[in-house]
Design a protein around this motif. Sequence first.
Motif, PDB file in Angstrom:
ATOM      1  N   LEU A 170      75.639   6.151 -61.307  1.00  0.00           N
ATOM      2  CA  LEU A 170      74.469   5.323 -60.962  1.00  0.00           C
ATOM      3  C   LEU A 170      73.182   6.166 -60.897  1.00  0.00           C
ATOM      4  CD1 LEU A 170      76.077   2.936 -58.287  1.00  0.00           C
ATOM      5  CD2 LEU A 170      75.146   2.305 -60.516  1.00  0.00           C
ATOM      6  N   LEU A 171      73.318   7.348 -60.352  1.00  0.00           N
ATOM      7  CA  LEU A 171      72.131   8.239 -60.269  1.00  0.00           C
ATOM      8  C   LEU A 171      71.633   8.599 -61.676  1.00  0.00           C
ATOM      9  CD1 LEU A 171      72.971  10.701 -57.354  1.00  0.00           C
ATOM     10  CD2 LEU A 171      70.979   9.195 -57.514  1.00  0.00           C
ATOM     11  N   LYS A 172      72.580   8.819 -62.565  1.00  0.00           N
ATOM     12  CA  LYS A 172      72.227   9.186 -63.936  1.00  0.00           C
ATOM     13  C   LYS A 172      71.503   8.023 -64.624  1.00  0.00           C
ATOM     14  CE  LYS A 172      74.012  12.022 -67.538  1.00  0.00           C
ATOM     15  NZ  LYS A 172      75.157  12.780 -68.009  1.00  0.00           N
ATOM     16  N   ILE A 173      72.021   6.809 -64.405  1.00  0.00           N
ATOM     17  CA  ILE A 173      71.393   5.618 -64.998  1.00  0.00           C
ATOM     18  C   ILE A 173      69.976   5.453 -64.431  1.00  0.00           C
ATOM     19  CG2 ILE A 173      71.514   3.072 -65.091  1.00  0.00           C
ATOM     20  CD1 ILE A 173      74.622   3.457 -65.055  1.00  0.00           C
ATOM     21  N   ALA A 174      69.865   5.648 -63.144  1.00  0.00           N
ATOM     22  CA  ALA A 174      68.553   5.490 -62.491  1.00  0.00           C
ATOM     23  C   ALA A 174      67.541   6.494 -63.043  1.00  0.00           C
ATOM     24  CB  ALA A 174      68.711   5.663 -60.994  1.00  0.00           C
ATOM     25  N   SER A 175      67.995   7.723 -63.261  1.00  0.00           N
ATOM     26  CA  SER A 175      67.052   8.757 -63.760  1.00  0.00           C
ATOM     27  C   SER A 175      66.587   8.453 -65.192  1.00  0.00           C
ATOM     28  CB  SER A 175      67.705  10.137 -63.695  1.00  0.00           C
ATOM     29  OG  SER A 175      68.710  10.205 -64.660  1.00  0.00           O
ATOM     30  N   GLN A 176      67.462   7.764 -65.936  1.00  0.00           N
ATOM     31  CA  GLN A 176      67.080   7.451 -67.326  1.00  0.00           C
ATOM     32  C   GLN A 176      66.220   6.200 -67.430  1.00  0.00           C
ATOM     33  OE1 GLN A 176      70.781   7.320 -69.480  1.00  0.00           O
ATOM     34  NE2 GLN A 176      70.901   9.567 -69.619  1.00  0.00           N
ATOM     35  N   LYS A 177      66.240   5.345 -66.424  1.00  0.00           N
ATOM     36  CA  LYS A 177      65.490   4.088 -66.480  1.00  0.00           C
ATOM     37  C   LYS A 177      64.340   4.111 -65.484  1.00  0.00           C
ATOM     38  CE  LYS A 177      67.235  -0.136 -66.613  1.00  0.00           C
ATOM     39  NZ  LYS A 177      68.165  -1.232 -66.250  1.00  0.00           N
ATOM     40  N   SER A 178      63.380   5.078 -65.705  1.00  0.00           N
ATOM     41  CA  SER A 178      62.250   5.171 -64.775  1.00  0.00           C
ATOM     42  C   SER A 178      61.288   4.016 -65.017  1.00  0.00           C
ATOM     43  CB  SER A 178      61.516   6.500 -64.986  1.00  0.00           C
ATOM     44  OG  SER A 178      60.368   6.510 -64.208  1.00  0.00           O
ATOM     45  N   VAL A 179      60.764   3.460 -63.934  1.00  0.00           N
ATOM     46  CA  VAL A 179      59.819   2.337 -64.065  1.00  0.00           C
ATOM     47  C   VAL A 179      58.419   2.850 -64.394  1.00  0.00           C
ATOM     48  CG1 VAL A 179      61.005   0.650 -62.633  1.00  0.00           C
ATOM     49  CG2 VAL A 179      59.547   2.382 -61.560  1.00  0.00           C
ATOM     50  N   TYR A 180      58.196   4.127 -64.155  1.00  0.00           N
ATOM     51  CA  TYR A 180      56.870   4.690 -64.417  1.00  0.00           C
ATOM     52  C   TYR A 180      56.775   5.249 -65.834  1.00  0.00           C
ATOM     53  CZ  TYR A 180      56.794   4.387 -59.367  1.00  0.00           C
ATOM     54  OH  TYR A 180      56.866   3.934 -58.074  1.00  0.00           O
ATOM     55  N   GLN A 181      55.581   5.147 -66.417  1.00  0.00           N
ATOM     56  CA  GLN A 181      55.349   5.658 -67.773  1.00  0.00           C
ATOM     57  C   GLN A 181      54.290   6.756 -67.719  1.00  0.00           C
ATOM     58  OE1 GLN A 181      56.428   4.060 -70.963  1.00  0.00           O
ATOM     59  NE2 GLN A 181      57.995   3.125 -69.675  1.00  0.00           N
ATOM     60  N   SER A 182      54.505   7.816 -68.458  1.00  0.00           N
ATOM     61  CA  SER A 182      53.452   8.853 -68.537  1.00  0.00           C
ATOM     62  C   SER A 182      52.662   8.647 -69.830  1.00  0.00           C
ATOM     63  CB  SER A 182      54.080  10.243 -68.517  1.00  0.00           C
ATOM     64  OG  SER A 182      54.845  10.410 -69.669  1.00  0.00           O
ATOM     65  N   PRO A 183      51.367   9.015 -69.817  1.00  0.00           N
ATOM     66  CA  PRO A 183      50.564   8.845 -71.046  1.00  0.00           C
ATOM     67  C   PRO A 183      51.196   9.604 -72.213  1.00  0.00           C
ATOM     68  CG  PRO A 183      49.197   9.516 -69.213  1.00  0.00           C
ATOM     69  CD  PRO A 183      50.599   9.654 -68.750  1.00  0.00           C
ATOM     70  N   GLU A 184      50.906   9.108 -73.392  1.00  0.00           N
ATOM     71  CA  GLU A 184      51.483   9.720 -74.594  1.00  0.00           C
ATOM     72  C   GLU A 184      51.062  11.194 -74.699  1.00  0.00           C
ATOM     73  OE1 GLU A 184      51.708   8.786 -79.321  1.00  0.00           O
ATOM     74  OE2 GLU A 184      50.769   7.271 -78.025  1.00  0.00           O
ATOM     75  N   ASN A 185      51.980  12.041 -75.009  1.00  0.00           N
ATOM     76  CA  ASN A 185      51.754  13.486 -75.176  1.00  0.00           C
ATOM     77  C   ASN A 185      51.199  14.151 -73.905  1.00  0.00           C
ATOM     78  OD1 ASN A 185      51.960  15.797 -76.730  1.00  0.00           O
ATOM     79  ND2 ASN A 185      49.813  15.700 -77.379  1.00  0.00           N
ATOM     80  N   TYR A 186      51.463  13.499 -72.752  1.00  0.00           N
ATOM     81  CA  TYR A 186      50.947  14.055 -71.492  1.00  0.00           C
ATOM     82  C   TYR A 186      51.498  15.454 -71.244  1.00  0.00           C
ATOM     83  CZ  TYR A 186      50.542  14.884 -66.486  1.00  0.00           C
ATOM     84  OH  TYR A 186      50.289  15.450 -65.266  1.00  0.00           O
ATOM     85  N   PHE A 187      52.830  15.567 -71.415  1.00  0.00           N
ATOM     86  CA  PHE A 187      53.444  16.859 -71.103  1.00  0.00           C
ATOM     87  C   PHE A 187      53.129  17.917 -72.164  1.00  0.00           C
ATOM     88  CE2 PHE A 187      55.958  13.837 -68.643  1.00  0.00           C
ATOM     89  CZ  PHE A 187      55.792  14.396 -67.393  1.00  0.00           C
ATOM     90  N   GLY A 188      52.734  17.445 -73.342  1.00  0.00           N
ATOM     91  CA  GLY A 188      52.343  18.387 -74.405  1.00  0.00           C
ATOM     92  C   GLY A 188      51.036  19.084 -74.069  1.00  0.00           C
ATOM     93  N   THR A 189      50.143  18.340 -73.427  1.00  0.00           N
ATOM     94  CA  THR A 189      48.817  18.913 -73.147  1.00  0.00           C
ATOM     95  C   THR A 189      48.691  19.449 -71.720  1.00  0.00           C
ATOM     96  OG1 THR A 189      48.013  16.721 -72.538  1.00  0.00           O
ATOM     97  CG2 THR A 189      47.639  17.411 -74.826  1.00  0.00           C
TER      98      THR A 189
END
Lengths: 222, 182
Positions: free
Chosen positions: A34-53
């Motif tokens: 269940l924890l694994k499923i929860a981590s994969q289905k986050s309700v929050y979205q990060s901006p596109e290429n956020y982690f790239g920049t």
Amino acid sequence: MENEHLILNSSELKKHNPYKVPVDYFDGLAMHVLLKIASQKSVYQSPENYFGTLPNQILQKIKESNVANELDVIAPLLNKISKQSPYTVPESYFNNAQTQIPTKVVKLSAQKIIKYIAAAVVIGFIAIGIFWLNKPKVAKIDYAAINKIDVVKSMETISDDDLLNGTYTDNDFTTISTTDITDLPLANLNLEDEIKLISDTDIAAYLNNNELDIEEKENTNS
Amino acid sequence: MVNQDDKELLMQFRETPFKEKAYSAIIKKYQERLYWHIRRMVIEHEDANDVLQNMFVKVWKGLDNFREDSQLYTWLYRIATNESLTFLDQRKRRMALSIDDEDTGLTNQVKASEGFDANKLEWKLQIAIQHLPEKQRIVFNLRYYDEMPYEEMSRVLETSEGALKASYHHAAKKIEDFILNR
């Protein structure tokens, strides 16, 4: 073969699993899934290429704070001045700058051609210079000295034999020391008038005499 | 080491069919930063444009030999700095100017710039920068405007980090003093 069959069907052989499972594995399995499923289905979205920049953004902030902190210590006034450049740039300069650079490359090629032409001209001048320096020297004719030669007087001193054999030297011709050749009476003679004064018989006799002399000379030489 | 984007651009640059496209991308990426670095040194736009174009022409010729053991932009900054200094030196010789005359000349160029206002702090700052010795002027511009780390600046100017820090310190102090007392 028969013995093996007997062993497998034996009631004495227990159905025991030889593999082992971690302690309490099955108790915690559901929670882990269940924890694994929860981590994969986050309700929050990060901006596109956020982690790239993100790393660059963080580094930029660190850099800015460093420069600002440094100035706070050295010259705090400078932190209060806008870093916006007060200089102006022609409109859409940066859009055109890229297209200007190949033009510049072409310009440079033209400059190169001019350089080659200039080099060729210089080489040409050097070649001509070398040619002139190495050109065989032609003896300079001293016309002034020739004009001063007293031809008539000199001819009198040379014998007919020397003239015919070519055994006279340049020294046999003496130069006129005081008079110029134009001062001599011969220079003012009108040849046509002078020739009319000589009779045909005199000319024939002169020619005959000279012809004879030449023939005689040729006979003696042979 | 060269960052990933630049690495890809350099790889494309070395492949003949993509050479011009890759170079165009390199110019686009760095043109503004380099332009302003040059402009702050030579002051007038026309001169900055000439120096910028000349440096990009030189980079085009030398990029095949770029060894990638430093960042591409560090290398570009070094060429831009050298080209600007050469330009200033040639102008100095052409006009037979002494170092003091040249500084006055640059100050006059700032004063003749479009929109110059002697009462505005940003213009006073520009005048103050022109009163710095050449090396301090470059160090100040790279640190203050481009916020270049000393480590990179040391590669651009081939000077020790310690010397650069001292230069920047002196420059900032002189500028503040100039603005406050003139």
